[in-house]
Motif scaffolding. Sequence first.
Motif, mmCIF file in Angstrom:
data_model
loop_
_atom_site.group_PDB
_atom_site.id
_atom_site.type_symbol
_atom_site.label_atom_id
_atom_site.label_comp_id
_atom_site.label_asym_id
_atom_site.label_seq_id
_atom_site.Cartn_x
_atom_site.Cartn_y
_atom_site.Cartn_z
ATOM 1 N N THR A 31 1.369 17.015 1.559
ATOM 2 C CA THR A 31 1.091 16.273 2.792
ATOM 3 C C THR A 31 2.351 15.730 3.449
ATOM 4 O OG1 THR A 31 0.809 14.116 1.704
ATOM 5 C CG2 THR A 31 -1.130 15.557 1.827
ATOM 6 N N TYR A 32 3.491 15.870 2.806
ATOM 7 C CA TYR A 32 4.745 15.337 3.309
ATOM 8 C C TYR A 32 5.582 16.416 3.978
ATOM 9 C CZ TYR A 32 4.117 11.043 0.602
ATOM 10 O OH TYR A 32 3.646 9.863 0.111
ATOM 11 N N ALA A 33 6.255 16.052 5.047
ATOM 12 C CA ALA A 33 7.367 16.862 5.531
ATOM 13 C C ALA A 33 8.535 16.593 4.595
ATOM 14 C CB ALA A 33 7.735 16.486 6.951
ATOM 15 N N ILE A 51 11.395 20.715 7.014
ATOM 16 C CA ILE A 51 10.276 21.658 6.995
ATOM 17 C C ILE A 51 8.977 20.872 7.003
ATOM 18 C CG2 ILE A 51 10.283 21.792 4.458
ATOM 19 C CD1 ILE A 51 9.584 24.803 4.784
ATOM 20 N N SER A 52 8.013 21.346 7.767
ATOM 21 C CA SER A 52 6.730 20.659 7.850
ATOM 22 C C SER A 52 5.894 20.900 6.602
ATOM 23 C CB SER A 52 5.961 21.121 9.093
ATOM 24 O OG SER A 52 5.720 22.519 9.010
ATOM 25 N N TRP A 53 4.772 20.191 6.515
ATOM 26 C CA TRP A 53 3.953 20.218 5.297
ATOM 27 C C TRP A 53 3.479 21.619 4.936
ATOM 28 C CZ3 TRP A 53 -1.230 21.675 5.279
ATOM 29 C CH2 TRP A 53 -1.786 21.897 6.557
ATOM 30 N N ASN A 57 6.853 24.746 10.575
ATOM 31 C CA ASN A 57 7.989 24.396 11.425
ATOM 32 C C ASN A 57 9.212 24.076 10.564
ATOM 33 O OD1 ASN A 57 5.422 23.125 13.083
ATOM 34 N ND2 ASN A 57 6.960 24.096 14.396
ATOM 35 N N THR A 58 10.339 24.588 10.990
ATOM 36 C CA THR A 58 11.607 24.259 10.355
ATOM 37 C C THR A 58 12.640 23.993 11.449
ATOM 38 O OG1 THR A 58 12.253 26.590 10.216
ATOM 39 C CG2 THR A 58 11.171 25.645 8.278
ATOM 40 N N TYR A 59 13.534 23.067 11.172
ATOM 41 C CA TYR A 59 14.615 22.753 12.096
ATOM 42 C C TYR A 59 15.906 22.610 11.297
ATOM 43 C CZ TYR A 59 10.632 21.522 15.019
ATOM 44 O OH TYR A 59 9.449 21.561 15.705
ATOM 45 N N TYR A 60 17.000 22.952 11.956
ATOM 46 C CA TYR A 60 18.296 22.915 11.296
ATOM 47 C C TYR A 60 19.329 22.223 12.175
ATOM 48 C CZ TYR A 60 16.227 26.497 8.307
ATOM 49 O OH TYR A 60 15.405 27.187 7.448
ATOM 50 N N GLY A 101 3.112 11.992 6.889
ATOM 51 C CA GLY A 101 2.634 12.519 8.166
ATOM 52 C C GLY A 101 2.765 14.018 8.251
ATOM 53 N N GLY A 102 3.759 14.556 7.513
ATOM 54 C CA GLY A 102 3.811 16.007 7.382
ATOM 55 C C GLY A 102 4.567 16.757 8.446
ATOM 56 N N TRP A 103 4.973 16.070 9.522
ATOM 57 C CA TRP A 103 5.621 16.785 10.629
ATOM 58 C C TRP A 103 7.129 16.796 10.428
ATOM 59 C CZ3 TRP A 103 2.050 19.458 12.639
ATOM 60 C CH2 TRP A 103 0.763 18.959 12.770
ATOM 61 N N ALA A 104 7.714 17.966 10.580
ATOM 62 C CA ALA A 104 9.151 18.109 10.415
ATOM 63 C C ALA A 104 9.882 17.181 11.377
ATOM 64 C CB ALA A 104 9.564 19.556 10.662
ATOM 65 N N THR A 105 10.892 16.512 10.859
ATOM 66 C CA THR A 105 11.616 15.542 11.672
ATOM 67 C C THR A 105 13.076 15.484 11.265
ATOM 68 O OG1 THR A 105 11.809 13.187 12.247
ATOM 69 C CG2 THR A 105 10.835 13.699 10.109
#
Length: 124
Positions: A31-33, A51-53, A57-60, A101-105
Amino acid sequence: QVQLVESGGGLVQAGGSLRLSCAASGRTFSTYAMGWFRQAPGKEREFVATISWNSGNTYYADSVKGRFTISRDNAKNTVYLQMNSLKPEDTAVYYCAAARGGWATRASYDYNYWGQGTQVTVSS
């Protein structure tokens, strides 16, 4: 409560590769990003990858894009950071972190739990 333990750091020559792992305790890992951050001597901690749950989604960071890959295995409660084409400027302590929250940040203040870090040293 989530406990995070990083491993896989070490000394590598420039151009080499390492794979970092971060093992998480608890039943709610999926459930975690998850994110990776790093801190070099004398510098502030900086974002590396997230990385999202559900891995959707992934961001670098621009500095690692195309060289690093973040991935996760929810069945193993583990997140990975594959680092290729390493450069001396990648030398730092690398930390994994978990965000509710699970959303990549990219924002460090979104992360609720942090590991102790693993040292990566890239020699020229």
